[in-house]
Scaffold this motif. Structure first.
Motif, PDB file in Angstrom:
ATOM      1  N   ASN A   1       0.831  -1.210   0.000  1.00 13.65           N
ATOM      2  CA  ASN A   1       0.000   0.000   0.000  1.00 13.65           C
ATOM      3  C   ASN A   1       0.863   1.257   0.000  1.00 13.65           C
ATOM      4  O   ASN A   1       0.543   2.243  -0.683  1.00 13.65           O
ATOM      5  CB  ASN A   1      -0.930  -0.008   1.211  1.00 13.65           C
ATOM      6  CG  ASN A   1      -2.063  -1.017   1.068  1.00 13.65           C
ATOM      7  OD1 ASN A   1      -2.466  -1.352  -0.047  1.00 13.65           O
ATOM      8  ND2 ASN A   1      -2.560  -1.518   2.183  1.00 13.65           N
TER       9      ASN A   1
ATOM     10  N   ASN B   1       2.472   1.421  -3.491  1.00 16.27           N
ATOM     11  CA  ASN B   1       1.461   1.695  -4.507  1.00 16.27           C
ATOM     12  C   ASN B   1       1.052   3.166  -4.487  1.00 16.27           C
ATOM     13  O   ASN B   1       0.779   3.764  -5.537  1.00 16.27           O
ATOM     14  CB  ASN B   1       0.243   0.802  -4.277  1.00 16.27           C
ATOM     15  CG  ASN B   1      -0.679   0.768  -5.473  1.00 16.27           C
ATOM     16  OD1 ASN B   1      -0.232   0.667  -6.618  1.00 16.27           O
ATOM     17  ND2 ASN B   1      -1.976   0.858  -5.230  1.00 16.27           N
ATOM     18  N   GLY B   2       1.009   3.748  -3.291  1.00 11.85           N
ATOM     19  CA  GLY B   2       0.732   5.179  -3.200  1.00 11.85           C
ATOM     20  C   GLY B   2       1.794   6.000  -3.904  1.00 11.85           C
ATOM     21  O   GLY B   2       1.478   6.991  -4.584  1.00 11.85           O
TER      22      GLY B   2
ATOM     23  N   ALA C   1       1.402   5.708  -7.751  1.00 10.50           N
ATOM     24  CA  ALA C   1       0.282   6.465  -8.313  1.00 10.50           C
ATOM     25  C   ALA C   1       0.694   7.881  -8.699  1.00 10.50           C
ATOM     26  O   ALA C   1       0.098   8.494  -9.589  1.00 10.50           O
ATOM     27  CB  ALA C   1      -0.874   6.498  -7.321  1.00 10.50           C
ATOM     28  N   THR C   2       1.726   8.401  -8.043  1.00  7.78           N
ATOM     29  CA  THR C   2       2.171   9.771  -8.343  1.00  7.78           C
ATOM     30  C   THR C   2       2.858   9.865  -9.702  1.00  7.78           C
ATOM     31  O   THR C   2       3.143  10.968 -10.178  1.00  7.78           O
ATOM     32  CB  THR C   2       3.119  10.291  -7.256  1.00  7.78           C
ATOM     33  OG1 THR C   2       4.314   9.502  -7.239  1.00  7.78           O
ATOM     34  CG2 THR C   2       2.456  10.222  -5.877  1.00  7.78           C
TER      35      THR C   2
ATOM     36  N   TYR D   1       1.462   9.172 -12.408  1.00  3.94           N
ATOM     37  CA  TYR D   1       0.426   9.416 -13.397  1.00  3.94           C
ATOM     38  C   TYR D   1      -0.396  10.638 -13.017  1.00  3.94           C
ATOM     39  O   TYR D   1      -0.445  11.042 -11.862  1.00  3.94           O
ATOM     40  CB  TYR D   1      -0.481   8.182 -13.533  1.00  3.94           C
ATOM     41  CG  TYR D   1       0.300   6.905 -13.740  1.00  3.94           C
ATOM     42  CD1 TYR D   1       0.844   6.596 -14.981  1.00  3.94           C
ATOM     43  CD2 TYR D   1       0.523   6.015 -12.696  1.00  3.94           C
ATOM     44  CE1 TYR D   1       1.576   5.434 -15.184  1.00  3.94           C
ATOM     45  CE2 TYR D   1       1.250   4.852 -12.876  1.00  3.94           C
ATOM     46  CZ  TYR D   1       1.777   4.558 -14.123  1.00  3.94           C
ATOM     47  OH  TYR D   1       2.505   3.423 -14.311  1.00  3.94           O
TER      48      TYR D   1
ATOM     49  N   LYS E   1      -4.193   8.511 -13.923  1.00  4.72           N
ATOM     50  CA  LYS E   1      -4.027   8.256 -12.491  1.00  4.72           C
ATOM     51  C   LYS E   1      -5.291   7.629 -11.914  1.00  4.72           C
ATOM     52  O   LYS E   1      -5.208   6.698 -11.101  1.00  4.72           O
ATOM     53  CB  LYS E   1      -3.701   9.559 -11.758  1.00  4.72           C
ATOM     54  CG  LYS E   1      -3.442   9.377 -10.265  1.00  4.72           C
ATOM     55  CD  LYS E   1      -2.950  10.658  -9.624  1.00  4.72           C
ATOM     56  CE  LYS E   1      -2.602  10.447  -8.161  1.00  4.72           C
ATOM     57  NZ  LYS E   1      -2.058  11.678  -7.536  1.00  4.72           N
ATOM     58  N   GLU E   2      -6.444   8.128 -12.313  1.00  6.63           N
ATOM     59  CA  GLU E   2      -7.699   7.559 -11.832  1.00  6.63           C
ATOM     60  C   GLU E   2      -7.825   6.101 -12.255  1.00  6.63           C
ATOM     61  O   GLU E   2      -8.259   5.244 -11.467  1.00  6.63           O
ATOM     62  CB  GLU E   2      -8.882   8.370 -12.361  1.00  6.63           C
ATOM     63  CG  GLU E   2      -8.988   9.766 -11.766  1.00  6.63           C
ATOM     64  CD  GLU E   2     -10.169  10.540 -12.336  1.00  6.63           C
ATOM     65  OE1 GLU E   2     -10.955   9.920 -13.105  1.00  6.63           O
ATOM     66  OE2 GLU E   2     -10.306  11.732 -12.033  1.00  6.63           O
TER      67      GLU E   2
ATOM     68  N   TYR F   1      -5.337   4.071 -12.952  1.00  5.15           N
ATOM     69  CA  TYR F   1      -4.357   3.298 -12.180  1.00  5.15           C
ATOM     70  C   TYR F   1      -4.911   2.970 -10.796  1.00  5.15           C
ATOM     71  O   TYR F   1      -4.831   1.829 -10.329  1.00  5.15           O
ATOM     72  CB  TYR F   1      -3.049   4.080 -12.049  1.00  5.15           C
ATOM     73  CG  TYR F   1      -2.018   3.363 -11.197  1.00  5.15           C
ATOM     74  CD1 TYR F   1      -1.152   2.425 -11.762  1.00  5.15           C
ATOM     75  CD2 TYR F   1      -1.925   3.594  -9.820  1.00  5.15           C
ATOM     76  CE1 TYR F   1      -0.226   1.743 -10.988  1.00  5.15           C
ATOM     77  CE2 TYR F   1      -1.004   2.916  -9.044  1.00  5.15           C
ATOM     78  CZ  TYR F   1      -0.157   2.005  -9.631  1.00  5.15           C
ATOM     79  OH  TYR F   1       0.747   1.315  -8.847  1.00  5.15           O
ATOM     80  N   GLN F   2      -5.467   3.961 -10.123  1.00  7.33           N
ATOM     81  CA  GLN F   2      -5.960   3.755  -8.772  1.00  7.33           C
ATOM     82  C   GLN F   2      -7.171   2.833  -8.721  1.00  7.33           C
ATOM     83  O   GLN F   2      -7.495   2.290  -7.664  1.00  7.33           O
ATOM     84  CB  GLN F   2      -6.278   5.111  -8.129  1.00  7.33           C
ATOM     85  CG  GLN F   2      -5.028   5.956  -7.865  1.00  7.33           C
ATOM     86  CD  GLN F   2      -5.357   7.341  -7.338  1.00  7.33           C
ATOM     87  OE1 GLN F   2      -6.328   7.968  -7.765  1.00  7.33           O
ATOM     88  NE2 GLN F   2      -4.542   7.838  -6.417  1.00  7.33           N
ATOM     89  N   SER F   3      -7.843   2.639  -9.847  1.00 11.81           N
ATOM     90  CA  SER F   3      -8.995   1.739  -9.899  1.00 11.81           C
ATOM     91  C   SER F   3      -8.579   0.282 -10.086  1.00 11.81           C
ATOM     92  O   SER F   3      -9.398  -0.629  -9.905  1.00 11.81           O
ATOM     93  CB  SER F   3      -9.933   2.149 -11.033  1.00 11.81           C
ATOM     94  OG  SER F   3      -9.376   1.838 -12.302  1.00 11.81           O
TER      95      SER F   3
ATOM     96  N   LYS G   1      -6.953  -3.292  -9.345  1.00 13.29           N
ATOM     97  CA  LYS G   1      -6.567  -4.130  -8.208  1.00 13.29           C
ATOM     98  C   LYS G   1      -5.278  -4.836  -8.599  1.00 13.29           C
ATOM     99  O   LYS G   1      -5.259  -5.630  -9.543  1.00 13.29           O
ATOM    100  CB  LYS G   1      -7.658  -5.143  -7.876  1.00 13.29           C
ATOM    101  CG  LYS G   1      -7.327  -6.012  -6.659  1.00 13.29           C
ATOM    102  CD  LYS G   1      -8.518  -6.877  -6.271  1.00 13.29           C
ATOM    103  CE  LYS G   1      -8.169  -7.874  -5.166  1.00 13.29           C
ATOM    104  NZ  LYS G   1      -7.636  -7.224  -3.955  1.00 13.29           N
TER     105      LYS G   1
END
Length: 238
Positions: free
Chosen positions: A78, A81-82, A85-86, A88, A93-94, A96-98, A100
């Motif tokens: 986690n 992964n945070g 995410a930066t 994108y 980015k949205e 990517y964050q969606s 799993k």
């Protein structure tokens, strides 16, 4: 045995190619059902029969069923992964964050395949020029396990968004042992028709004919029949 006796039957050959084409990186489809010990033993044996440079067999297998250990690995995921995410922005980015990207607690078993970079001593046959051959060899053990798992109807997911240093601490690895692959294993509700990242629009499979060169980089194949075979296969593969 004669060469003929060692040949694969057509059904065996088709089974091998099926495992290759239907293998998936599983994140979202794990079932809680336990993997029988005899099945897990077969998978580990398949991994152990991978080829390795100088026959050094640099791999070890850490079978992880402890929820506490897996929770600590998930915490590391986690965090990493945070950070990932930066990389994108906006819609990317949205998306990517969606996604799993792990099944650490969803799968009944986690497996870390490590590479002992000191195994075989300071001079390993075939490793003098390319010292990373021990890492490449361990990757072949991962692939062996992955294909055998598909034949056993078991899904595998490789969790790569991890701090190798933190993972080494959690698993208490010696300094000379590298945690090469952290895998989630388990029976699944389904094997997707195509890779999940492709199905969700992240990337598509590249055309094979554009990746095959003749004799030198960016040169066309001199065999037109092979070039046509590759092009035809590209029309039917996803």
């Amino acid at each position: 045995m004669t060469d003929h006796d060692q040949s694969f039957t057509e059904a065996q050959r088709e089974g091998l190619y099926r495992a290759i084409f239907e293998r998936r990186d599983v994140r979202s489809q794990f079932l809680p059902d336990a993997i029988p010990d005899e099945v897990l033993a077969r998978l580990l044996e398949a991994a152990h029969h991978a080829p390795s440079v100088g026959f050094m067999q640099p791999w070890d297998f850490i079978v992880i069923d402890s929820v506490d250990v897996r929770q600590r690995v998930l915490d590391s995921f986690n965090e990493e992964n945070g950070r990932a995410a930066t990389n994108y922005q906006g819609e990317r980015k949205e998306r990517y964050q969606s996604l799993k990207l792990q099944g650490i607690l969803d799968s009944p078993i986690n497996l870390c395949i490590t590479c002992d970079r000191s195994r075989g001593g300071p001079n390993v046959l075939g490793r003098n020029s390319i010292v990373e051959m021990d890492l490449f060899s361990t990757c072949l053990a991962v692939q062996n396990l992955w294909l055998a798992a598909r034949a056993e109807n078991i899904g595998v997911g490789w969790v790569s968004i991890l701090s190798q240093e933190r993972l080494s601490e959690i698993l208490q690895l010696p300094e000379h042992v590298y945690p090469l692959a952290y895998l989630c294993l388990g029976y699944v509700s389904e094997f997707l028709d195509q890779p999940e990242l492709q199905a969700k629009g992240w990337r598509s499979r590249l055309p094979l004919e554009e990746l095959v060169h003749g004799n030198r980089w960016a040169r066309p194949l001199e065999n037109p029949d092979l070039a046509q075979q590759l092009k035809d296969r590209g029309k039917h593969s996803g």
